[in-house]
Enzyme design. Structure first.
Site, PDB file in Angstrom:
ATOM      1  N   THR A 209      -5.078   8.132  13.726  1.00  0.00           N
ATOM      2  CA  THR A 209      -4.310   7.241  12.845  1.00  0.00           C
ATOM      3  C   THR A 209      -5.068   6.992  11.552  1.00  0.00           C
ATOM      4  O   THR A 209      -4.487   6.963  10.460  1.00  0.00           O
ATOM      5  CB  THR A 209      -4.000   5.921  13.559  1.00  0.00           C
ATOM      6  OG1 THR A 209      -3.274   6.201  14.764  1.00  0.00           O
ATOM      7  CG2 THR A 209      -3.163   5.006  12.682  1.00  0.00           C
ATOM      8  N   ASP A 210      -6.386   6.811  11.634  1.00  0.00           N
ATOM      9  CA  ASP A 210      -7.200   6.671  10.427  1.00  0.00           C
ATOM     10  C   ASP A 210      -7.145   7.941   9.587  1.00  0.00           C
ATOM     11  O   ASP A 210      -6.987   7.882   8.363  1.00  0.00           O
ATOM     12  CB  ASP A 210      -8.651   6.392  10.810  1.00  0.00           C
ATOM     13  CG  ASP A 210      -8.937   4.916  11.027  1.00  0.00           C
ATOM     14  OD1 ASP A 210      -8.409   4.090  10.270  1.00  0.00           O
ATOM     15  OD2 ASP A 210      -9.684   4.589  11.951  1.00  0.00           O
ATOM     16  N   ILE A 211      -7.318   9.090  10.237  1.00  0.00           N
ATOM     17  CA  ILE A 211      -7.328  10.362   9.514  1.00  0.00           C
ATOM     18  C   ILE A 211      -5.989  10.596   8.815  1.00  0.00           C
ATOM     19  O   ILE A 211      -5.934  11.003   7.643  1.00  0.00           O
ATOM     20  CB  ILE A 211      -7.622  11.520  10.476  1.00  0.00           C
ATOM     21  CG1 ILE A 211      -9.038  11.391  11.071  1.00  0.00           C
ATOM     22  CG2 ILE A 211      -7.438  12.861   9.795  1.00  0.00           C
ATOM     23  CD1 ILE A 211     -10.145  11.619  10.093  1.00  0.00           C
ATOM     24  N   GLY A 214      -5.651   8.252   5.819  1.00  0.00           N
ATOM     25  CA  GLY A 214      -6.444   8.747   4.700  1.00  0.00           C
ATOM     26  C   GLY A 214      -5.806   9.943   4.020  1.00  0.00           C
ATOM     27  O   GLY A 214      -5.818  10.051   2.785  1.00  0.00           O
TER      28      GLY A 214
END
Length: 463
Positions: A209-211, A214
């Site tokens: 989810t972070d990747i 970003g």
């Protein structure tokens, strides 16, 4: 750092982000030529601000100290040892580098600046107003406003500014003030409900989810820059993304099924490696205990699979004629295939099936994946020298450009992931117009921290 032949040459990014989503975004921007200046907290010693210049120099030389810089500098193990000539065994905790941090912070410069101090905030404001094309931040909503560094505080002085905010749940709404980490949002907003075995949820092996957030932030910034170039007044804008919204968007096909289901339809569930709507489309355990994955996206592919594995009659079985039939009868089909795949090793199946144009492959570990001949051919391992960690390897940028260069050391130099404050001095001298004695005074006050390696000057011109 020459960027004349790079897609984002001339674009200047002031990066207030830390941990993963924001740093991944700014790394992607730096890879294609943007000049990225990473703002980080100066180091501390023993949990307190460094009280003397000697303390600050000791901590800065080690690129961290306790609590200094991006939190990801301390995420680990795994760590790489720092190659200093002089070690202090009482502080060995600080003489290491997190591979987590190294993986997402190349092609940036580090400026250790205390934003809790008015002088520090003023320096940041000056850079935002006079230097930056783009700001990326992922503080809790409202934090940048309190520091006078919000978009509304800066846009009049820098009308072309593209200001990207990343948060857990968005800047407004009933959940906006809640802290949001990838694993929590995976639980609260659907991903864990479809990831793992039927018996228990699981998190994805990386903070996907972070990747994804970003990556989407990277695209949104490029869209805003493109619009700015076409705008008659060259106006920038605010862009905001959240982990929650990025994850919901990436639930995609599964979400569409759930949103359009009839009342009473069970929600999508967890199926391990299997696909909810396609069968067979999963990993099978082999004779050696390893796994082999296949994907039959249509009826012709299923027939081809049956022929290759020596069971052509399965393709004509009325239970398995169409994909819909196979999905409905997966409880009958999968045990048959489990029994077949248990007769050979993973690599034997790869040798048998891999050359037939059928979508399949061995389930490999991470090291095997990067050692794969195709990954090697496509140069997906980026190698570089680091001033204290020596030779390091990280995942490379996945895009290849036919004309413009990537900052990967091939056609344009790659900047190693910086030590904390490695570029503080050059920033203050070259961008802020300060004299070295003024830099020393700010360092004495603890407002900035400079890393100079083995006490050598490290002043490099950049714009």
């Amino acid at each position: 750092f020459k960027t004349n032949n790079m897609a984002l040459r001339g674009v200047k990014v002031l990066d207030f982000s830390r941990v993963l989503a924001g740093p991944f975004c700014t790394m992607l921007l730096g890879d294609v030529g943007a000049s990225v200046l990473k703002i980080e907290r100066p180091p501390k010693l023993g949990g307190k601000e460094c009280s003397t210049r000697g303390d600050r120099l000791w901590a800065a030389r080690r690129g961290g100290g306790v609590g200094g810089g991006d939190d990801s500098r301390r995420f680990g193990p795994p760590f790489l040892p720092l190659d200093f000539h002089h070690h202090d065994p009482e502080n060995i905790e600080d003489e290491r580098l997190s591979t987590y941090y190294l993986s997402i912070n190349r092609n940036k410069r580090s400026f250790a600046l205390d934003l809790s101090h008015e002088k520090g905030r003023q320096i940041a404001k000056d850079l935002a107003k006079n230097w930056a094309d783009v700001i990326v931040e992922n503080f809790k909503p409202g934090t940048m406003k309190k520091m006078g560094l919000d978009y509304e505080d800066l846009k009049d002085d820098n009308p072309g500014l593209v200001y990207c905010s990343i948060s857990g749940y968005g800047p407004d709404g009933p959940w906006s003030k809640l802290p949001g980490y990838d694993v929590v949002i995976a639980g609260t907003h659907g991903l864990m409900s479809i990831t793992g075995s039927p018996d228990a949820p699981a998190k994805v092996g990386v903070a996907m989810t972070d990747i994804v957030t970003g990556t989407l932030a990277h695209g949104a910034i490029l869209a805003a820059l493109y619009d700015r170039a076409a705008h008659p007044e060259k106006a920038g804008q605010r862009v905001d993304l959240s982990l929650m919204e990025s994850q919901l968007a990436c639930l995609s096909t599964t979400a569409a099924g759930a949103l359009n289901s009839t009342p009473g339809t069970p929600p999508p569930g967890r199926r391990g490696t299997a696909h909810e709507s396609i069968a067979p489309y999963q990993a099978f355990k082999c004779k050696d205990g390893e796994y082999f994955v296949i994907g039959t996206g249509n009826d012709a592919q299923f027939r081809k699979l049956c022929e290759i594995i020596g069971k052509p009659e399965l393709a004509d079985d009325e239970r398995f004629l169409t994909n819909g039939d196979r999905v409905n009868a997966r409880d009958e089909l999968i045990p048959i295939l489990n029994g077949l795949f248990a007769n050979k090793t993973r690599d034997e199946w790869w040798d048998l099936i891999g050359g037939h144009g059928f979508p399949c492959g061995p389930v490999r570990n991470v090291k095997e994946a990067f050692d794969c001949e195709q990954a090697q051919y496509r140069k997906m391992t980026l190698e570089m020298d680091h001033p204290v960690a020596g030779h390091i390897k990280v995942p490379a940028h996945p895009a290849k450009f036919s004309r413009t260069a990537l900052a990967d050391g091939t056609n344009a130099p790659v900047l190693h992931p910086p030590m904390l404050g490695e570029h503080t001095e050059e920033t203050l001298i070259n961008l802020c117009g300060m004299h070295p004695t003024e830099v020393d005074m700010l360092e004495d006050e603890g407002i900035v921290s400079c890393w100079r390696g083995n006490n050598k000057k490290n002043v490099e011109n950049f714009a």
